[in-house]
Design a protein around this motif. Sequence first.
Motif, PDB file in Angstrom:
ATOM      1  N   GLY A 126      50.754  44.366  46.644  1.00 54.82           N
ATOM      2  CA  GLY A 126      49.799  44.058  47.708  1.00 54.82           C
ATOM      3  C   GLY A 126      48.453  43.659  47.140  1.00 54.82           C
ATOM      4  O   GLY A 126      47.804  42.726  47.625  1.00 54.82           O
ATOM      5  N   GLY A 127      48.023  44.365  46.089  1.00 53.47           N
ATOM      6  CA  GLY A 127      46.756  44.032  45.439  1.00 53.47           C
ATOM      7  C   GLY A 127      46.773  42.636  44.853  1.00 53.47           C
ATOM      8  O   GLY A 127      45.809  41.876  44.997  1.00 53.47           O
ATOM      9  N   VAL A 128      47.869  42.289  44.190  1.00 52.91           N
ATOM     10  CA  VAL A 128      48.009  40.951  43.600  1.00 52.91           C
ATOM     11  C   VAL A 128      47.952  39.872  44.679  1.00 52.91           C
ATOM     12  O   VAL A 128      47.266  38.849  44.525  1.00 52.91           O
ATOM     13  N   ILE A 129      48.657  40.097  45.788  1.00 54.14           N
ATOM     14  CA  ILE A 129      48.674  39.121  46.885  1.00 54.14           C
ATOM     15  C   ILE A 129      47.267  38.871  47.405  1.00 54.14           C
ATOM     16  O   ILE A 129      46.841  37.723  47.569  1.00 54.14           O
ATOM     17  N   LEU A 130      46.520  39.939  47.654  1.00 52.55           N
ATOM     18  CA  LEU A 130      45.171  39.795  48.201  1.00 52.55           C
ATOM     19  C   LEU A 130      44.235  39.132  47.198  1.00 52.55           C
ATOM     20  O   LEU A 130      43.405  38.289  47.572  1.00 52.55           O
ATOM     21  N   ILE A 131      44.373  39.474  45.916  1.00 53.01           N
ATOM     22  CA  ILE A 131      43.535  38.853  44.881  1.00 53.01           C
ATOM     23  C   ILE A 131      43.842  37.361  44.768  1.00 53.01           C
ATOM     24  O   ILE A 131      42.929  36.534  44.658  1.00 53.01           O
TER      25      ILE A 131
ATOM     26  N   MET B 117      42.902  48.254  45.732  1.00 53.53           N
ATOM     27  CA  MET B 117      44.265  48.761  45.720  1.00 53.53           C
ATOM     28  C   MET B 117      44.711  49.111  44.300  1.00 53.53           C
ATOM     29  O   MET B 117      45.422  50.084  44.080  1.00 53.53           O
ATOM     30  N   PHE B 118      44.289  48.303  43.305  1.00 53.34           N
ATOM     31  CA  PHE B 118      44.616  48.613  41.916  1.00 53.34           C
ATOM     32  C   PHE B 118      43.962  49.916  41.483  1.00 53.34           C
ATOM     33  O   PHE B 118      44.581  50.735  40.803  1.00 53.34           O
ATOM     34  N   VAL B 119      42.701  50.097  41.865  1.00 53.51           N
ATOM     35  CA  VAL B 119      41.977  51.330  41.522  1.00 53.51           C
ATOM     36  C   VAL B 119      42.671  52.532  42.165  1.00 53.51           C
ATOM     37  O   VAL B 119      42.824  53.592  41.547  1.00 53.51           O
ATOM     38  N   TYR B 120      43.123  52.348  43.405  1.00 50.52           N
ATOM     39  CA  TYR B 120      43.778  53.445  44.140  1.00 50.52           C
ATOM     40  C   TYR B 120      45.080  53.835  43.448  1.00 50.52           C
ATOM     41  O   TYR B 120      45.427  55.017  43.367  1.00 50.52           O
ATOM     42  N   ASN B 121      45.818  52.842  42.923  1.00 49.21           N
ATOM     43  CA  ASN B 121      47.117  53.117  42.310  1.00 49.21           C
ATOM     44  C   ASN B 121      47.018  53.490  40.828  1.00 49.21           C
ATOM     45  O   ASN B 121      48.016  53.842  40.209  1.00 49.21           O
TER      46      ASN B 121
ATOM     47  N   ALA C 294      35.696  38.902  49.381  1.00 45.23           N
ATOM     48  CA  ALA C 294      36.152  40.066  50.150  1.00 45.23           C
ATOM     49  C   ALA C 294      37.617  40.395  49.860  1.00 45.23           C
ATOM     50  O   ALA C 294      37.978  41.562  49.655  1.00 45.23           O
ATOM     51  N   LEU C 295      38.473  39.371  49.808  1.00 45.26           N
ATOM     52  CA  LEU C 295      39.898  39.610  49.555  1.00 45.26           C
ATOM     53  C   LEU C 295      40.132  40.118  48.137  1.00 45.26           C
ATOM     54  O   LEU C 295      40.978  40.995  47.910  1.00 45.26           O
ATOM     55  N   ILE C 296      39.388  39.588  47.174  1.00 54.74           N
ATOM     56  CA  ILE C 296      39.503  40.072  45.800  1.00 54.74           C
ATOM     57  C   ILE C 296      39.077  41.536  45.728  1.00 54.74           C
ATOM     58  O   ILE C 296      39.693  42.359  45.042  1.00 54.74           O
ATOM     59  N   ALA C 297      38.019  41.881  46.467  1.00 56.24           N
ATOM     60  CA  ALA C 297      37.547  43.271  46.506  1.00 56.24           C
ATOM     61  C   ALA C 297      38.611  44.196  47.092  1.00 56.24           C
ATOM     62  O   ALA C 297      38.867  45.290  46.567  1.00 56.24           O
ATOM     63  N   PHE C 298      39.257  43.759  48.180  1.00 60.14           N
ATOM     64  CA  PHE C 298      40.344  44.547  48.781  1.00 60.14           C
ATOM     65  C   PHE C 298      41.471  44.748  47.763  1.00 60.14           C
ATOM     66  O   PHE C 298      42.015  45.850  47.626  1.00 60.14           O
TER      67      PHE C 298
END
Length: 202
Positions: free
Chosen positions: A75-80, A197-201, A189-193
Motif C-alpha cells: 500500500g505504501g509503494v502504491i501511494l508513493i 505506512m513504511f514507518v508504521y510497518n 501528500a500521497l508520498i507522505a501517506f
Amino acid sequence: MVFVNGLLFGLVLAVLIGPVFFTLLQTSIEKGFDKAILVAIGIFFSDVVYINLAYFGLSQFIKNSKYNEWIGYAGGVILIVFGIVSLFKSRKKTKIIHRSVSVKGFFRYIFKGFIINGISPFVLIFWLGAMSMATIEYGYSGKTLVLFFGIIMLIVLITDVLKAYLANKLRTLITPRLFTILNVIVGVALIAFGLRMFVYNW
C-alpha cells in the motif's frame, strides 16, 4: 480520529488531477452545471464499486496477520508511486482531454462519469493502496472502515460538485499553472501517506 483521517484523504483525492477531473470541468463548461452533477454522481458510483472490489480482494489476506506487513508495504509503494507520478505531471503542460461516450438520454452523463473513472486500472490500484492503509495502518474494520470510506466519498462528491460549479464561475482561474500547483500538492501528500505506512510497518 476516523473523521480527520477520512477528511484529509478525501481532500487529497479531491484535487487528484486526471481524466476524470478534466471531464468534470469540461462537462460543466460545455454542457452546464446540472450535467456536470450527473457526471459527478457517475464518478461516485464507480469509486464505490472499486472500493468494494479493493476490500473483497484484500479481505482474505487482512484476516491473516502474517500478510499484514506485506500489505502495508504494498500500500505504501502504491501511494508513493501515485505521488511521484503526480509530481512528474506537474512538469508537463496540462491539456483538457476530450472524451466522448456514445449513450443518449438522461443517464448518459452518469454513465460517462462511471465509465471514464472505471476504464483506468489505476483507479482500482489507488483504492487498493487506500484500503491497505485504512486496514493495516489505521486498523479500521467493520463500521469504522465503512465510516472512513464514507467520509472520503462524501468529501469527493461535494468537491466534485463544487468544481463543476466553479468551472463556469471562475473559468479564467482554471489555468495550467493551477493544475501544476495542485499536482505538486497531491504528489507530496500521497508520498507522505506512503512513507507513513513504511514507518508504521518498520
